[in-house]
Design an enzyme around this catalytic site. Structure first.
Site, short mmCIF file in Angstrom:
data_model
loop_
_atom_site.label_atom_id
_atom_site.label_comp_id
_atom_site.label_asym_id
_atom_site.label_seq_id
_atom_site.Cartn_x
_atom_site.Cartn_y
_atom_site.Cartn_z
N PRO A 168 35.95 38.00 44.45
CA PRO A 168 35.95 39.62 44.72
C PRO A 168 37.53 40.33 43.57
O PRO A 168 38.71 39.59 44.00
CB PRO A 168 35.11 39.59 45.55
CG PRO A 168 34.66 38.71 46.11
CD PRO A 168 35.36 37.52 45.55
N GLU A 169 36.93 41.12 43.23
CA GLU A 169 38.18 41.85 42.82
C GLU A 169 38.49 43.23 43.94
O GLU A 169 37.81 43.24 44.44
CB GLU A 169 38.09 42.69 41.75
CG GLU A 169 37.95 42.07 40.27
CD GLU A 169 39.17 40.94 39.38
OE1 GLU A 169 40.12 41.81 39.97
OE2 GLU A 169 38.50 40.03 39.19
N LYS B 121 42.48 42.63 48.72
CA LYS B 121 41.52 41.63 49.22
C LYS B 121 40.83 41.57 50.38
O LYS B 121 40.25 40.77 50.01
CB LYS B 121 41.29 40.44 47.70
CG LYS B 121 41.62 41.20 46.66
CD LYS B 121 42.22 39.63 45.56
CE LYS B 121 41.90 40.09 44.45
NZ LYS B 121 42.13 38.57 43.62
N ARG C 20 43.29 30.10 37.31
CA ARG C 20 42.61 30.98 36.65
C ARG C 20 42.31 30.94 35.36
O ARG C 20 43.60 30.27 34.89
CB ARG C 20 42.90 32.74 37.30
CG ARG C 20 42.82 32.87 38.90
CD ARG C 20 41.46 32.22 39.14
NE ARG C 20 41.23 32.21 40.22
CZ ARG C 20 41.33 34.48 40.99
NH1 ARG C 20 39.86 34.88 39.91
NH2 ARG C 20 41.17 34.91 42.47
#
Length: 278
Positions: free
Chosen positions: A2-3, A51, A264
């Site tokens: 999640p951002e 985060k 990523r």
């Protein structure tokens, strides 16, 4: 993962349900905290820091990080859970609400004074009261040889950007993700664009960077490999760059920094974001 906007929204929901209410039940389902009982104590607040999510009580802080699969759910007391009980890592309940943390990547209970040991490494929070673009830019520019995509994901530079906003902000400014920071003349604009995107989405359950919330039209390049660029029609490219160390740095554990499995996938348009020349 999640951002920062998702974590901000989660913290905001938890804050509304828990703030200034006395806990009637606490159930920590991880071995190191299994015997902790915080029932009878009020929750001071729930806040996000990049985060990271912090639920503060008068003397201790419950810290969690969602990592890839974690989530917090809120239920009216007595309502059935939507996820299986074996995935729950912690349950915090008051007279009206149950807050359940499922599959949390990280869970800590520390004295309030010990928060810095968990989040002290973070840079300015793009959605926090400490947001300072000047400090964030200085931290990014301090390592001019680092690819801009990696620099944006390094939570020690600025806290809250994830892979989605990295890819989208770089596309909107026409910068290839592997371009060394020292060769990017729009670093300030990239940081500003990312922050604006996070702010615009923090209240939305569905993230959009294009302005459209229609299915399949929410992003410019993110997760669109092989599809046509919305600007020029070129097929969107993707690649996993093993030098990106965002997950390790995001948790503050740099010993895992060079593990390629933690990298990523980057997405970009080869025409709108030409690769840097040697």
């Amino acid at each position: 993962m999640p951002e920062g906007d998702t974590v901000w929204r989660t913290a905001n929901r938890l804050d509304h349900a828990l703030r200034e209410r006395v806990l009637t039940t606490t159930d920590f389902r991880v071995p190191q905290y299994a015997e902790i009982d915080l029932a009878g104590q009020p929750v001071t607040e729930a806040v996000s820091r990049g985060k990271h999510l912090l639920i503060r009580l008068p003397e201790v802080t419950i810290h969690s990080h969602l990592k890839m699969e974690g989530s917090w759910h809120l239920y009216k007391v007595g309502s059935p859970w939507r996820s299986p009980a074996f995935q729950a890592r912690v349950v915090l309940a008051n007279e009206h609400w149950q807050a359940v943390g499922f599959r949390l990547g990280t869970l800590d209970v520390v004295p309030r004074a010990g928060e810095e040991s968990l989040i002290g490494h973070l840079g300015p929070d793009l959605l926090g009261p400490d947001w300072d673009p000047v400090v964030a830019m200085a931290r990014v520019l301090a390592a001019p040889e680092v690819p801009i995509g990696e620099a944006l994901l390094d939570q020690r530079n600025l806290a809250g950007i994830g892979n989605l906003y990295k890819c989208e902000a770089l596309f909107l400014l026409g910068v290839h993700p592997t371009t060394p920071v020292g060769r990017v003349d729009v670093v300030a604009q990239v940081i500003d664009k990312a922050q604006r995107l996070l702010v615009a989405n923090k209240q939305r359950p569905e993230q959009t960077t294009t302005g459209s919330t229609r299915r399949g039209q929410t992003h410019w390049v993110y997760a669109r490999a092989g599809q046509a660029c919305r600007r020029c029609g070129t097929k969107i490219a993707s690649e996993t760059f093993a030098t990106i160390r965002d997950l390790a740095r995001d948790s503050g554990h740099t010993s895992r920094a060079d593990n390629p499995s933690q990298a990523r996938v980057s997405y970009w348009c080869p025409t709108c974001q030409p690769a840097p020349t040697t």
